[in-house]
Every structure is written in structure tokens, then in C-alpha cells.
Design a protein around this motif. Structure first.
Motif, mmCIF file in Angstrom:
data_model
loop_
_atom_site.group_PDB
_atom_site.id
_atom_site.type_symbol
_atom_site.label_atom_id
_atom_site.label_comp_id
_atom_site.label_asym_id
_atom_site.label_seq_id
_atom_site.Cartn_x
_atom_site.Cartn_y
_atom_site.Cartn_z
ATOM 1 N N ILE A 107 0.924 -1.336 -0.220
ATOM 2 C CA ILE A 107 -0.029 -0.060 0.012
ATOM 3 C C ILE A 107 0.763 1.169 -0.179
ATOM 4 O O ILE A 107 1.795 1.582 0.886
ATOM 5 N N SER A 146 -9.784 -2.826 -7.042
ATOM 6 C CA SER A 146 -8.747 -3.886 -7.439
ATOM 7 C C SER A 146 -9.518 -5.080 -8.477
ATOM 8 O O SER A 146 -9.036 -6.118 -8.791
ATOM 9 N N ASN A 156 -2.801 0.206 -4.026
ATOM 10 C CA ASN A 156 -2.605 -1.187 -3.864
ATOM 11 C C ASN A 156 -1.771 -1.644 -4.945
ATOM 12 O O ASN A 156 -2.179 -1.928 -6.117
#
Length: 482
Positions: free
Chosen positions: A272, A344, A416
Motif C-alpha cells: 500500500i 482491484s 494497492n
């Protein structure tokens, strides 16, 4: 224009960059430092050298000028004896950087040739060199090489000698301990370095010059044609193999919603990333990084067809760059993949319930490919506005894929990086299945065009053609509209 550090790396000098114009030379051989200073003299560059610190007073010169300065009649010898660190001036001009990097990584060489524009560049490795590591490194860096069967320590490069300069620069990013890891680990680590560099270049809407220049230099070695259109969009194109497969548009945008805070740093907590101050800018630098990685990968992939790259400007202030793109660039495009979505695992197939981007089967193709490679979290969904809207308005089957960022446009933005690299893997898998991709697109063109649909999570709706009409605009019709 290359920086001084890039020019030095690509030629094989191993220096520590203290600032863009200041270099510490303590880790370089005396003979190489002397050759470096002599080359700067030949190039008429003003500098000072004191206590092993080189300070350059001039802005960087062109690489053509630099190559002329470091080259001389008779440069390069056929052998490098033993394991002693080679001297730059004993190596062929275009392969010296690669040789120095290989030796830095403990992959020792004994002979080399840059091909002199007459034959393939090649390298002979020391008999004690681990050739499995050599080949793993080249595969990880997407280098097309051939290991001789008859001479097991000879590697030939299937590239022109100018590309060796780019290879040397890419190799400098590799750390020695990476060679103990799997090939994909090396690829991911190099990708993360590229991503971090892109996140270090500011470029808000209307001021994309610096980031466009960086992307231009990174993309240029991997495409047949590259240009900047009159509105400032960066366009590029390459045909792979026979070119008989689909023509696919890959798109991300260059601008960020605001400039980066001066002096900010990237805070890394595992996978992260965030910014110490202000926005991170992963919207859409993450998408840019993904597409540059795809550009490098395509040369050694099985993809057969044409890829068009579009890096747009002023997306954040109303899709302005995409709206002003010359329409001819889209005429032969069969499908578009945009990387500019938060999260994501989203395959965005519509703008809310307002505008569909594609036929449901196009989005489902990405879902299936993701499942096939173990990325089971990818799902078709509705989304918000992006450049994808413009390509859909041209009748192009389009999706917008997640790039891994969250809370964009705020000081809380994060990225991410694992998810971002997962997007790379998904696009690679889709393009590797170019035959099935072509068949799917052909079936969509032949199928029932009276219906189009958009998809939300767990929600599939049909939209009648009377309400929403999305169809390809032919060249003839485009001309008439003009």
C-alpha cells in the motif's frame, strides 16, 4: 532528452548520482573515470572534478552527441580476459552498458560484439557464470535472446544495437539478490520502480508536458510510430507478427487532478502506497505504468495484431483530450481497454445506467480470462465517467479496468501495488488469447445489434436500441459528418 545519469548508465559508467548534475565516482575504475572525463572534453561539456566528485555545468546533450563523443576508431576488443571489471573503452560502443551491468550482477562475460549493424549483437559468458540466471534475467526484462546450443555460454540478441542502450538502462534497476527469486518477481520489482518514477513527475490538467516527455521516452523503443497530436495527446502504434489479429486501443490519461505537493514523498506500507502530503496521483499514473509494462511485454508475447496507445491529456476536466482526438486514429480500432478505475477487480462496462460501453459478452470475456488465470475477484460492473465514454461513442467495444487506487482526488489516496500489477497480468492474459478475442469480436459484429446492455454487480439489464444506440461509425459516415 536523456538526463546525464541516463547517458552515463547507457554507456556503462557506474557512478552514484548525488544530484542531476553531480556524481560521485569512488566506485568506478580510475581508467573509466579518465575515459569519462576525456569524452566530456570531446563533447565540449564544462565540468569540474574534485575529490572524486564530478560536477557538470551544462544541461544534458543529445544521445547522438554523446555517442559521437565516446566513440573512436578501433574502439572495442573481442575479449575481456578473466573476471576483472572491464574498461568501457575496450567494449563496443552500444553494448558497453549491458556488459557493465551483467558484471555488476555477477554474471561475468569474456567477449562481446554490438553487431556493428551487420549481424546480431552477442555476448560470450565466463564458463563459471550461471546461465540459468542469465536467461532468467533476460526473460524477466522481456529481452528476445537466443542461447546457442552448440556453444552453451553464447547469447545472441534479436534486436538492433540501439536497443542495447535501453536494455542497459533497464538492467541498472535490477538488484543482485533479485536473481535468487523467480522471474515474475523480477518483473514485478522492475515494474514497481517504473511506477514510482511516474509518481514522481507532476502534471496536472493543462500542464502535462513533463510527464508526457517521460512517457514518450519510455514508450518510444517499443512502438513503430509515436507522435503527439495537436491537442497534446500522446499517440503510438505497433503491429506484431503478421498483424492479422485485432486492432486494440490501450488508453490511460496523463494528467492528475492537481499538482503534486513540492517535496512530497511516497509512503510505502507493504503493497500500500500513499503520499506524505497531497494526492498520490495514482489516478492515473498507475494506469500509465500498466500500459508501459504491456508495451514492453508485447515484443516477446504471442500476440498477433495491432496495438494503438493513447495517453490523453485533460481527462480530469471533462475528457477534453479524448474528445479532441483526431477521429481517423480510431477508424480501424476493434476494441478498447482503458485502465483508469479505482479498486482491484472492476471491469466497468457502462457509465452508471446512462451509457453502455460494450456488449455484455465483451465484459464477460475479461471475467472468464481472469478466472482462467486465478484472478477470481474480477467482475463486470457499472462505473463513472472516463475516456471510455468517448471510445464507446465511436461504437468501439470498450471496458475500463481497475488500476488499484482508492480515494482518488483526496489527500487520503492510496494505491494497492499488488492489485495494480494484477491488472498487468489480466491484460497480458487477454492479449495472449488474441484468437479467441478476435472470434468474440467477430461474433459481436455478426450478432443481434438491436440490443446492447450494461452490467452492474449482480444486475444485468437490457437497454432497447430506441433508448441507447451504440454502433460503429464507418469511415464514409464519418466523412459525411465532417
Amino acid at each position: 532528452m536523456k538526463t546525464w545519469n541516463q547517458l552515463f548508465i547507457r554507456q556503462g559508467f557506474i557512478l552514484e548520482e548525488k544530484s542531476p548534475n553531480e556524481f560521485i565516482c569512488t566506485n568506478e575504475k580510475k581508467e573509466n573515470v579518465e575515459f569519462l572525463l576525456k569524452s566530456l572534453d570531446v563533447a565540449n561539456v564544462d565540468y569540474t572534478f574534485w575529490n572524486d566528485v564530478l560536477t557538470i555545468d551544462n544541461p544534458p546533450i543529445s544521445e547522438k552527441q554523446w555517442l559521437e563523443a565516446v566513440d573512436f576508431r578501433g574502439r572495442g576488443v573481442s575479449e575481456i580476459i578473466g573476471l576483472e571489471e572491464p574498461k568501457v573503452f575496450e567494449l563496443d560502443t552500444y553494448i558497453s552498458g549491458v556488459i557493465r551491468e551483467l558484471n555488476r550482477l555477477g554474471l561475468y562475460t569474456i567477449a562481446c560484439c554490438d553487431g556493428h549493424e551487420k549481424r546480431q549483437p552477442h555476448i560470450y559468458f565466463h564458463k563459471e557464470t550461471n546461465m540459468e540466471k542469465v536467461m532468467k534475467l533476460f526473460r524477466a526484462l522481456r529481452v528476445n535472446v537466443h542461447l546457442s546450443q552448440s556453444r552453451s555460454h553464447r547469447v545472441a540478441f534479436r534486436m538492433n544495437r540501439e536497443q542495447l542502450l535501453d536494455l542497459a538502462e533497464n538492467m541498472r534497476k535490477v538488484q543482485i539478490d533479485w536473481l535468487e527469486q523467480e522471474e515474475q518477481y523480477i518483473q514485478k520489482m522492475v515494474f514497481l520502480q517504473e511506477l514510482e518514477q511516474l509518481l514522481s513527475v507532476s502534471g496536472e490538467s493543462g500542464n502535462e508536458e513533463d510527464i508526457r516527455a517521460v512517457v514518450y521516452e519510455k514508450l518510444k523503443p517499443y512502438v513503430d510510430h509515436i507522435t503527439v497530436d495537436r491537442y497534446g495527446n500522446l499517440l503510438a502504434q505497433k503491429t506484431y507478427k503478421t498483424g492479422r489479429g485485432p486492432t486494440i486501443l490501450l488508453n490511460a490519461h496523463l494528467d492528475t487532478v492537481e499538482a503534486f505537493a513540492p517535496g512530497r514523498t511516497i509512503v510505502k506500507q507493504g503493497a500500500i502506497w500513499s503520499s506524505s502530503e497531497g494526492i498520490l496521483g495514482a489516478d492515473d499514473r498507475a494506469g500509465v505504468a500498466v500500459l508501459l509494462e504491456i508495451a514492453k511485454w508485447l515484443d516477446t508475447s504471442s500476440f498477433n495484431g495491432t496495438i494503438k496507445f493513447v495517453f490523453t491529456v485533460e481527462e480530469e476536466c471533462g475528457l477534453v483530450g479524448a474528445r479532441n482526438l483526431e477521429e481517423y486514429f480510431l477508424w480501424d480500432v476493434d476494441a478498447a481497454i482503458v485502465v483508469d478505475r479505482r479498486g482491484s477487480g472492476d471491469i466497468v462496462t457502462s457509465c452508471s445506467t446512462i451509457q453502455p460501453f460494450c456488449d455484455i459478452r465483451y465484459g464477460q470475456f475479461f471475467e472468464q480470462v481472469a478466472r482462467d488465470i486465478g484472478l477470481t475477484h474480477w467482475t463486470c460492473t457499472a462505473g463513472r465517467s472516463s475516456d471510455t465514454r468517448i471510445w464507446a461513442e465511436h461504437g468501439i467495444q470498450s471496458v475500463n479496468l481497475s488500476a488499484g487506487y482508492e480515494w482518488e482526488h483526496t489527500d487520503d489516496e492510496i494505491l494497492n501495488t499488488d492489485a495494480c500489477y494484477g491488472t498487468v497480468q489480466l491484460i497480458q492474459a487477454v492479449l495472449n488469447q488474441w484468437r479467441d478475442f478476435s472470434t468474440m469480436l467477430r461474433n459481436l459484429r455478426r450478432g443481434d445489434r438491436n440490443d446492447v446492455c450494461y452490467v452492474g454487480r449482480n444486475d444485468l439489464r437490457r437497454v432497447d436500441r430506441k433508448v441507447v444506440k451504440v454502433e460503429r461509425v464507418s469511415k464514409v459516415k464519418s466523412k459525411q459528418m465532417e
